[in-house]
Design an enzyme around this catalytic site. Structure first.
Site, PDB file in Angstrom:
ATOM      1  N   GLY A  54       4.287   2.130  -6.940  1.00  0.00           N
ATOM      2  CA  GLY A  54       3.260   1.101  -6.968  1.00  0.00           C
ATOM      3  C   GLY A  54       3.729  -0.090  -6.155  1.00  0.00           C
ATOM      4  CB  ALA A  55       2.157  -1.890  -3.328  1.00  0.00           C
ATOM      5  NE  ARG A  94       7.305   5.965  -1.685  1.00  0.00           N
ATOM      6  CZ  ARG A  94       6.165   6.154  -2.374  1.00  0.00           C
ATOM      7  NH1 ARG A  94       5.976   5.505  -3.509  1.00  0.00           N
ATOM      8  NH2 ARG A  94       5.243   6.977  -1.922  1.00  0.00           N
ATOM      9  CD  GLN A 198       0.984   9.620  -8.154  1.00  0.00           C
ATOM     10  OE1 GLN A 198       0.128  10.501  -8.031  1.00  0.00           O
ATOM     11  NE2 GLN A 198       1.856   9.348  -7.189  1.00  0.00           N
ATOM     12  CG  ASP A 239       0.749   1.896  -1.534  1.00  0.00           C
ATOM     13  OD1 ASP A 239       1.818   1.833  -2.163  1.00  0.00           O
ATOM     14  OD2 ASP A 239      -0.250   2.498  -1.948  1.00  0.00           O
ATOM     15  CG  ASN A 249      -4.570   3.018  -2.515  1.00  0.00           C
ATOM     16  OD1 ASN A 249      -3.587   2.457  -2.993  1.00  0.00           O
ATOM     17  ND2 ASN A 249      -5.485   3.589  -3.266  1.00  0.00           N
ATOM     18  CE  LYS A 250      -0.163   8.155  -4.178  1.00  0.00           C
ATOM     19  NZ  LYS A 250       1.166   8.685  -3.784  1.00  0.00           N
TER      20      LYS A 250
END
Length: 348
Positions: A54-55, A94, A198, A239, A249-250
């Site tokens: 999670g950012a 990351r 998630q 993110d 994002n995801k």
């Protein structure tokens, strides 16, 4: 939520000097286990395998990770060059989420002033993240209610952007919590978020703990749920957000955005300002992290694809600004799809 994604445990660590304590999210929702992190190898591993993710949480992890590296340097007698390299390992663990590097960079200049100064600054990063999350949630909730004209909202979420993705409160799920505190949530559809689930494991766990009505759905059902008129809006985290309003994002967020545009409902992105990267003009510059293919071809250790079939596993996608109805940060709400930019300049 009584459980936090991470915290600084002042009583842990060698000689009680304190240590970073991380909730291992890979084991949720069935097992609650914490990692006490006292070395860079353990921290980089925890980040890489998504024990912490999670950012915003990664931003705080990066800041506290500098303290971890400094403590290890003191224990093992590293010189300044070795310390610099180890901090870089944390910073680069990351690539897509900007917050990790941002958190490191926020405290790194204080290293010459000593451990106490770095720790104080890192803890301030955590406090400010929670305050930002609460404020952006308030602003986003107000915007959604005005935009939709609904008295109670049916919301779709993708991935986890709650307490577990931040230092506290949450971003996208923080918006849901704010709405729920006002009695304005009718139902939440949580995308399962393949391949690591998630949404099913973490978002549903948080929603259940809060007593918010919800269901988990397959990622492939999201577009249909939206097009059938079952939701009033989609709220997701981010993110990285570029200057023009493109959002990383995801993976799967782009599909949600396309369906929202087709259905004429808002896609709201909720993230602290630390997620905004004004140095990037647009999403074409974002490095998309590719994770191990086995996360796709195997499920809980069991192969679900034929032997020899590789998995393609981009962890993120980029939603172009024209599909992003609004971005809510603690500084306010902008509307990229209407031509607003995060850097305040004009597309016209």
């Amino acid at each position: 939520m009584s459980l936090l994604a991470l915290e600084w445990d002042a009583a842990a660590g060698r000689d009680g000097r304190g240590a970073l304590r991380i909730l291992d999210q890979t084991l949720l929702p069935t097992v609650t286990e914490h990692l006490v992190v006292e070395d860079v190898d353990t921290l980089v591993d925890a980040i890489g395998r998504l024990a912490v993710r999670g950012a915003p949480a990664l931003g705080v992890t990066g800041a506290l990770g500098v303290v971890v590296a400094m403590d290890q340097a003191a224990d093992e007698g590293w010189d300044e060059d070795r310390l610099r390299r180890e901090v870089d390992r944390v910073r680069d663990a990351r690539p897509t989420a900007v917050n990790l590097a941002w958190g490191v960079d926020a405290v790194r200049p204080l290293v010459p002033q000593g451990r106490a100064a770095v720790l104080e600054a890192a803890l301030r990063v955590a406090r400010e993240d929670e305050a930002a999350n609460r404020e952006l949630s308030r602003l986003a909730a107000d915007w959604l209610l005005e935009r939709t004209g609904k008295e109670r909202l049916r919301v779709l979420t993708h991935c986890n952007a709650g307490v577990l993705a931040t230092s506290a409160w949450g971003t996208a799920l923080g918006v849901v919590r704010e709405l729920d505190a006002r009695g304005l949530v009718e139902f939440v559809y949580a995308d399962e978020t393949r391949p690591l689930l998630q949404g099913a494991r973490l978002t549903a766990w948080e929603l259940a703990a809060e007593g918010i009505p919800h269901a988990v759905q397959a990622d492939g059902a999201a577009a249909s749920t939206i097009m059938r008129g079952l939701v009033d809006c989609a709220v997701v985290g981010a993110d990285r957000i570029t200057a023009n309003g493109d959002v990383a994002n995801k993976v799967g967020t782009l599909g949600v955005a396309l369906a929202c545009r087709e259905a004429g409902i808002p896609l709201l992105v909720a993230a602290p300002w630390s997620t905004v990267d004004l140095a990037m003009a647009d999403g074409s510059e974002i490095e998309i992290e590719e994770r191990p293919g086995e996360e796709v071809t195997m499920l809980t250790g069991v192969r679900v694809a034929p032997e020899g079939t590789p998995g393609f596993n981009p962890a993120f996608d980029v939603t172009p600004a024209r599909l992003v109805t609004a971005v809510a940060t603690e500084r306010g709400v902008v509307e990229p799809a209407a031509g607003d930019r995060l850097d305040g300049s004009s597309d016209g």
